[in-house]
Every structure is written in C-alpha cells, then in structure tokens.
Scaffold this active site. Structure first.
Site, PDB file in Angstrom:
ATOM      1  N   ALA B  45       0.829  -1.201   0.000  1.00 25.23           N
ATOM      2  CA  ALA B  45       0.000   0.000   0.000  1.00 25.23           C
ATOM      3  C   ALA B  45       0.871   1.261   0.000  1.00 25.23           C
ATOM      4  O   ALA B  45       0.704   2.150  -0.846  1.00 25.23           O
ATOM      5  CB  ALA B  45      -0.936  -0.006   1.198  1.00 25.23           C
ATOM      6  N   HIS B 267      -4.405 -17.852  11.339  1.00 27.41           N
ATOM      7  CA  HIS B 267      -4.238 -18.606  10.100  1.00 27.41           C
ATOM      8  C   HIS B 267      -4.104 -20.095  10.400  1.00 27.41           C
ATOM      9  O   HIS B 267      -3.343 -20.479  11.276  1.00 27.41           O
ATOM     10  CB  HIS B 267      -2.986 -18.099   9.376  1.00 27.41           C
ATOM     11  CG  HIS B 267      -2.918 -18.543   7.950  1.00 27.41           C
ATOM     12  ND1 HIS B 267      -2.706 -19.852   7.606  1.00 27.41           N
ATOM     13  CD2 HIS B 267      -3.037 -17.859   6.795  1.00 27.41           C
ATOM     14  CE1 HIS B 267      -2.696 -19.945   6.280  1.00 27.41           C
ATOM     15  NE2 HIS B 267      -2.905 -18.749   5.772  1.00 27.41           N
ATOM     16  N   ARG B 338     -10.493 -19.336   6.504  1.00 31.62           N
ATOM     17  CA  ARG B 338      -9.447 -19.480   7.510  1.00 31.62           C
ATOM     18  C   ARG B 338      -9.983 -19.567   8.927  1.00 31.62           C
ATOM     19  O   ARG B 338      -9.491 -20.365   9.726  1.00 31.62           O
ATOM     20  CB  ARG B 338      -8.488 -18.285   7.402  1.00 31.62           C
ATOM     21  CG  ARG B 338      -7.688 -18.344   6.136  1.00 31.62           C
ATOM     22  CD  ARG B 338      -6.783 -17.153   5.997  1.00 31.62           C
ATOM     23  NE  ARG B 338      -5.935 -17.333   4.821  1.00 31.62           N
ATOM     24  CZ  ARG B 338      -5.094 -16.429   4.363  1.00 31.62           C
ATOM     25  NH1 ARG B 338      -4.997 -15.259   4.963  1.00 31.62           N
ATOM     26  NH2 ARG B 338      -4.362 -16.670   3.299  1.00 31.62           N
TER      27      ARG B 338
END
Lengths: 253, 649
Positions: B45, B267, B338
């Site tokens: 970003a 995760h 997830r």
C-alpha cells in the site's frame, strides 16, 4: 547445547571493531540461529552489557534483512538457507561459532553485525524497473509470455537483495545481484523497450558504488540463499556488451 | 466523533466510477509539485501510493523502519492475489469476488469499499504484469490461476510461493524509479513516533532516525499511513519481528478512531510452536490446502501414540482418520475459510486428538493422496519451495510424512477507521492497507491482503489524496512548516518518553514483557474468547503495563543505533493496545468471523452472529491516559447483499 561464540562488536562506523567471546548455555537444537542470538542478548541484558545489534525482520527467509557471516560463510553452512532459517540442530554441543557482518567496501558497518546496503537500492533506482505508469495498461493476457521465459525470469526475480553474494566474493562484486534484476526485466517482453538503457545504467551505478569486478570465482552462486545462478551474470554481460556497441553507433534503445 | 462514511450515491456498481469521475477534486499538474505528501510504510500500500503520487507530480517523502523499502512485510505473503478476471471460464465476476469477500468477512465489512476492491482487482493484475512481475504462466503463454479458501472459482494469480515478494518488488521498483527521478525522497531506518496536527488537520510526523537516534520533525500537506497490522501484540505471530502498532496507535492517541481492534485472523496452516525460545511462527501457504488433506486420528488413543512417537501416522488406516473439514464442510472441504479451519483444528486438539509431540497442538496436512494421484514431480513443481522451507524448520520430509500444522496469529482486519476515501476522522490523515479496517470485515479471505494493499496504493489513494489537497486549495500548498504549533509539543513528548524509558533502569528486558503480554493475549483474546477471560485480561494487562513502566531495563543510549530502545517503545504501545483489543472483544457480545465468543455458538460449534445488535463497526476514541476509551458506532448498511448465516457445508 552449550556454545562458544566469537562475535564482531563495533560501536559505529567511525570506530574500529573487534571480536568478543561469549559462552552460551542451554540452547535448544530446535531454535533458529537468530533465536540463539536472542538468547545471548537476553543474557547480556541481564548482565547489564549492551546486546549485539544485528539486522533481521521476517525470519522466514524472504525479506533479505538478515546478514551474518558464520564461520567464514555468508548465511552459514546450509545450502539455499538464510541465517534466519538456519537451525541449531546443524551444530553440536561445545562448538565454537564465529559471527561477523558482511564485509565489503560498498557495505560499511553501521554497528556490530549491521551493515549499510543502500548501494543496492541505488542500483535499482538507476534502472532496475520497467517504466509503467499507474493507470490502465492492456489486459494482462494480451501479452503472451512463453512459460520457459516466465520461469527463467522468476528464477532471477527470486533474489532477496540480502548481499551475501557481495560478502562472499573476493572482489566484493555485486554482479549476481545486479544481473538478477537486470536479467529478469531484460528477459520479459515488457522489459524490451528500455533494455539497453537499463543494462548501461545499472552497470554504471554498480561501478560507481565501489563494488569490484567479476572474475568468475563463483562464490556468490554458492552462498546465494535463493540459488541465483551465474548464467545471469553471463546474460547481463551480453546485454551490456550489445548495449555498448549500439550506444557507440548511436543506436541504443 | 464524526463517522460519516461518505459512501457515494448511486448503484453499487457505479459508485466508484462516478465518484472518481465526478466528485473528486483534481489538482492541476503544474501545481502538484507545490504539495508535499508524507507516506509512512513502504509495503504494497505505502510503496504503491508513494510511487503513484510521485509519478503524478507531488513531492513525496516515504519512511520505513527497515534498511530498504524492499523489505516491508508484504514480501512474506506466499500464496497469491485474487482478481475477478474469469480467465478460467468458471463463472467468476466482480460481483462474485465482492460477494465472497463480504460473506468471508461474515458481514462486518463496508459494502461499498469491498465492491470497489473487487472492481479494481482486475486493473491490479494488468498493472503488475506491465511492471514485469513474473506471474505463473501456462504453456500457451497465458496467466495461470489456483484456488484459494472461501471461493468456488480459481481466481488467484501467483508467482510460485513468493507472490507477495514479487508484487512488493514490483511496487518497490516503481518507487525506486521515482526516487531516482527525485520525486520521492526515501528515508530508511526511520521510525514514526508521533503524528502532528495543525488546526485539527494531520500535517506532519515526528520520527526517530534509528541509526543516530536523532528526533526529527517533518511537515507536509497530508499524511498517509500504510504501516501494517498489529499481530505482534501476541508476541508470537507470523508477522516480521519489527511489525508494530506504534504509528497507528500514535494516531489513535491524537484522536483518530480505531475500528474493530478485536478482529484478528488466526491462520490455520502454520508450523506448530516448538518451545519457549521461539521468536516467530512460520506460515505455510494456504495454497497447500488445494492438494493437502487435513486430518487427525479418530481416536484419542491413536493420537496419543502419535504424539509419543510410538505410531507412524502413515500406518493409520484410512477408516481411522478423521478428515474433519471434508466431513463437516463437504462443499468447500479443505478450502473452508481461515477462521473456520482454524477453529476446527482447535476443536480437534481440545478433543485430545492433536498430534504434535509434547503440547499436542497440531494436526496433519497430508499430501499422500495428491502424490499418489499426480506424482511427486507435480507436487514439487507446485509447492517445492514450501516443502523445502518446512524441511529446513522441522527437519521432517513432507513428501514422506504428513506436515504438522496449527493455527497462528497472522493478520489483523481491524485498523484505523477510514471513510470511503480512506481518510480517517482526522482530516488529512489517510490510511491504507492492513493499517485500515475497511475491507475484510471480521475475517479476511486468502489472497485478499495483497489485493487490498495494491488497490489502496495504486487505485484509491492517488485519487482521494489529490481530492483532499484540491479541497484544501493551492493557497495552502506547502504552507505548513515544521515550526508550526503542534510540532514542538509532539517532539518534546517523543523525547520525554525515550528519556523515561532509558531512565527506568529496572530488571526485566522489553522482550520478556512482550512475551508475557503475548501469553495473556493468546490465552484470553485468541481463537476463542469469553466474557470472564476478557475481563481477566483487562485486569492483567494494566498491571503488566504498570510493572513495565517501573521495571523495564533498556540498555544503551539514545543517540545511537539501539534495538532495545526500539523494542521497548513498541512493547509499551502493545501494552496499551492489547487492552483496547480486549475491550473491543468484550464489547462485541457475538461471534463473527475470526472473533469467536464461546457464549455465542450453535449446537455444531459454528459462530453465531447477532445482526440486530452488532451490525456495526466499533470505533474507539481515546480519552487520554488512564481513562477508558469511548465507543462510537458506524452502522453497516447493506444495499445489495442480505445478511445470511455463512454456510460452507
């Protein structure tokens, strides 16, 4: 396991450094090499001694920040492994381990085991890119790239910019690093329009940063954690020679 | 606190096109060089935003804490990046990508932002290919795709197991080009330690030069924060060692709202914890779930024998294995999202069927069937580098014996509150990438983080930052100087804090405090949370914080490279931020996505949302030290999608 460590300590770039010996006990063989240094540092803090400064970040072998010469080998003894992924199970109880920073004219020591690799950034800034304005380029599938070429470009692009190639080279050359980026872009069709400019500019930047020349020792390839191969250096030499000739005749692109 | 989301009028599919085409103000190319923009962070970003703004002609200063912008943690993303190209002819569309993302986020993301994300996803692939990113190709020369969790189409583009690296290096090369041209000034090894407001607008930052310790002021026309997530609050996570919440938290302290801090992603496929000397957890890409099958033994007795090393997992016959994801979620199977996969792994281990030696906290990810079906060569081509990585860390060979995996903290969906323009409630403060909250709701789908980082950096911020500068007007361009009121106070506060940290001279290291905080967070604010535990954490964390400020030992000096001081400053912020996470988790009395309150689950153990009472963004406003923060709400209004219970069965 218990270890004898010889660690390079240097306050800053102005002062000279020296090796300091440390005894470290109770290291788990499942620890990584950098976790072993964490343990050392915690013990130093406990004793009120300043901990050893070293560069590290992702600790999963991809950011390229960690940079230690271990017993004379950049990134240590394991093939295709960065220091952060080297585990202590490769060492034995009672071993003596010598730890130094990258040593090269173009990478001055900042502190202890940390060096300044800004020269690599400047090589990329000189030409390690494709000029592609943010906007609306053509659809990605309009540009067909044969799989072997995409794969070869990916082999080169895997470079993490750690600088082990420079640290291992007796000449302190940055040919493997520079050729990896130069070749990745020169191989791809997108990279053709500024291929000559790129080859000339990156090599010029590399020379002006004080890196040495390549004399085919091959040490760089041996230590590269991403197994970048010498043939990219050959390719860059060809691209560079072609660009110089075209430049001489005023035909460089 | 003004939480106007500024969602443009009109049908969902036309909002962004109309907004950027009609509403947003422009700045004349000749005037752009008069404006100075600060970008903090150089990941997907930040790097993409700095490069694009520089390319447009603004003067940009970009800051990162690493020794080079190429090392930002976006680099570690492995699996891929989503885009709605429908190159596979399997029925994908912008709408489906949008819908999957909203659903995957368990209806806690802002609809208009997510639609825009899906819409620009295709431009990202085009852009990155033009920059020379070597995505995987088929023999015909076209781009290859793979499947990822939470989707029934193959829309994930990848570059071996290093997609994040290749995309980041693509953005880094564009950034480097602008640095070479002088449009962007890059400041490596600089850490932002405060935000400076002038007349209520974000107009600068205070940094510490991490090589010589110098505290510096930087004035600008606006500030863009792309400083990543806060997963390291847990001490052990898949984040890089340096990832921290400091820049975002300093902005919060200066009045920016912090949205949904309790939304953390655990995760499912990480290498299990091995001992107390461990410093980080390593992720194995979710892409492995395309071919790997996840299982534990059906019986506790067999699991115990495996843990003790008395039983080889390969010797457990098929009928005694519980492929629990395939059993519980037959239509998505091993590619369930997830949060659901992680929770199922925890359930299996809580049930006494975990297989990791010692703790038991681990399940198998098994490639036996895939290797038998496709051959070892095909598996090696797809996942070779991941298998090697697993082997380096654990010394086990996944071609012969199943991998062991366990969930770990990976990504944080919460972040600074932003409106549709990615501007926070502080005018002139923009936030992109993982540092903002807007696109992933309560759970992020795989291969969406890269997409969001690049969408924000390349295709949103360059428009909306220009709009803000245009609205401020050319008369204001470059007028803020670093002697403006606000700078000296902020600089002094930063210096005082450093002096305070160095003068405590206590007995315990910053790392040790961080580890203790991590234990509290993981135990009470981890994969499963409840009221009693969170209340307990909200008692424990302030006690630990108090102890920190009385007993931390920070060696070294201020005016030098001092990694202990860097760590101490970050840990001090984690110690405050962790409490905010727990407060948010306590407030959110429902289960949604990665936020699982054990009080709110179905008979089958699935998360139960409460849309009547909690379909809002929880935004926290700082009230000063030692006062509890105040909650504000942005109601989530869906024009297009309807609330439904997520089902992946």
């Amino acid at each position: 396991m218990d270890l004898h460590l010889r660690v390079w300590r240097q306050k800053n770039s102005e002062t000279s450094g020296k090796f300091v010996n440390y005894e470290l006990k109770g290291v788990s063989e499942d620890s990584s090499f950098l976790e072993m240094l964490d343990i050392l540092n915690e013990q130093l803090v406990e004793k009120g001694e300043e901990p050893v400064a070293f560069d590290h970040d992702c600790r999963e072998g991809i950011c390229g920040m960690c940079s230690l010469v271990i017993n004379g080998m950049a990134h240590g003894p394991e093939r295709a492994t960065t220091v952060c992924q080297l585990h202590m199970r490769h060492y034995s109880d009672g071993d003596t381990i010598t730890i130094e920073p990258w040593r090269a004219k173009a990478f001055p020591v900042v502190k202890d085991l940390i060096v300044d690799r800004g020269a690599f950034d400047r090589i990329i800034q000189a030409g390690g890119f494709i000029t592609a304005r943010t906007g609306s380029p053509q659809d990605a599938n309009e540009l067909l790239i044969p799989k072997p070429i995409a794969d070869k470009a990916m082999d080169a692009a895997a470079c993490i910019g750690c600088g082990a190639c420079v640290a291992a080279c007796p000449n302190g050359a940055a040919m493997l690093f520079t050729s990896a980026k130069c070749s990745q872009l020169n191989l791809l069709p997108q990279g053709q329009p500024e291929k000559d400019r790129r080859s000339l500019a990156m090599v010029a930047a590399m020379d002006s940063e004080g890196f040495g020349n390549c004399t085919n020792y091959g040490e760089c390839q041996a230590v590269c954690p991403k197994e970048i191969t010498l043939d990219f250096i050959a390719k860059m030499n060809r691209d560079y020679a072609g660009a110089r000739i075209r430049h001489f005749f005023g035909k460089a692109i | 606190m003004n939480l106007d989301s500024k969602i443009p009028e009109g049908p969902l599919s036309e909002k962004w096109t109309n907004h950027k085409g009609h509403n947003l103000k422009l700045v004349n190319p000749a005037n752009r060089r008069k404006y100075h923009v600060i970008v903090v962070g150089s990941g997907l970003a930040g790097g993409a935003a700095a490069a694009s703004l520089g390319e447009q002609g603004y003067q940009v200063s970009c800051f990162c804490y690493q020794d080079s912008p190429r090392r930002a943690h976006s680099i570690a993303a492995q699996g891929g990046i989503n885009a709605a190209k429908n190159y596979q002819n399997d029925g994908d569309s912008v709408y489906r990508l949008f819908y999957d993302t909203i659903k995957g986020g368990d209806y806690r993301a802002r609809e208009a932002n997510v639609y825009r994300l899906a819409e620009v996803s295709n431009n990202i692939i085009d852009q990155m290919v033009a920059q020379g990113v070597p995505f995987a190709r088929e023999y015909g020369g076209m781009l290859d795709n793979r499947s990822f969790g939470g989707a029934q189409v193959s829309r994930t583009f990848y570059a071996r197991g290093q997609t994040g690296q290749q995309l980041l290096l693509g953005a880094y090369q564009q950034l480097s080009r602008q640095i070479g041209l002088g449009q962007v000034k890059m400041y490596n090894r600089h850490e932002m330690l405060d935000l400076v407001l002038v007349d209520g607008h974000a107009k600068g930052i205070i940094t510490r030069n991490m090589v010589n310790g110098k505290i510096e002021r930087w004035a600008a026309d606006c500030v863009v924060l792309c400083t990543g997530g806060y997963g390291n609050t847990f001490f052990l996570s898949t984040n890089a060692q340096g990832c921290n919440v400091t820049a975002a938290f300093r902005a919060y302290k200066r009045g920016a709202g912090f949205a949904n801090p309790c939304y953390t992603q655990i995760h499912p496929t990480c290498i299990p914890v091995h001992g107390d000397q461990q410093s980080k957890l390593t992720l194995m890409s979710e892409s492995l779930r395309n071919d790997g099958r996840i299982w534990v033994p059906k019986s506790k007795e067999a699991a115990e024998k495996v843990r003790k090393g008395e039983l080889d997992p390969g010797a457990i016959p098929e009928e005694e294995r519980d492929y629990y994801l395939e059993r519980k979620y037959p239509s998505f199977g091993n590619l369930a999202p997830r949060d659901i996969s992680s929770r199922s792994a925890k359930e299996a281990c809580d049930d006494g069927r975990g297989i990791a030696p010692g703790s038991g906290l681990g399940v198998f990810l098994d490639f036996r069937d895939a290797i038998n079906r496709l051959g070892e060569n095909v598996i090696a081509e797809r996942y070779g580098n991941l298998f090697e990585m697993y082997n380096r860390i654990t010394a086990a060979n996944p071609y012969k014996t199943p991998m062991m995996i366990y969930p770990a903290v990976h990504y944080t969906m919460g972040g600074l509150w932003v409106d549709y323009n990615l501007e926070s409630n502080i005018p002139g403060l923009f936030v992109g990438g993982e540092a903002n909250f807007s696109d992933h709701g309560a759970n992020r789908l795989g291969a969406s983080a890269l997409m969001q980082g690049l969408a924000d950096g390349y295709f949103v911020l360059p428009y909306t930052v220009g709009d803000y500068l245009g609205r401020c007007g050319i008369h204001s361009a470059g007028k803020t100087k670093s002697d403006a009121p606000g700078f000296s106070e902020a600089e002094q506060a930063v210096k005082d804090r450093i002096t305070r940290l160095l003068n405590i001279k206590g007995k315990e290291s910053p790392r040790s405090f961080h580890q203790r905080l991590g234990h509290i967070m993981w135990q009470y604010c981890g994969m499963a949370r409840d009221k009693a535990g969170l209340e307990k954490a909200i008692e424990l964390i302030p006690e630990l914080r108090k102890e920190f400020w009385e007993n931390v030992k920070v060696l070294g000096e201020e005016a030098e490279l001092n990694q202990e001081l860097e760590r101490a400053g970050r840990v001090a912020d984690f110690l405050e931020f962790g409490e905010l996470m727990c407060r948010d988790a306590l407030m959110r009395d429902e289960s949604c996505g990665g936020h699982f309150r054990t009080e709110h689950q179905s008979a089958e153990g699935e998360a139960v949302r409460d849309d009547d009472n909690f379909a809002f963004v929880g935004v926290w406003e700082n009230q000063g030290d030692d006062k509890p923060p105040v909650l504000h709400k942005e109601q989530l209004v869906y024009e297009e999608v309807k609330f439904t219970t997520r089902s992946y069965k």
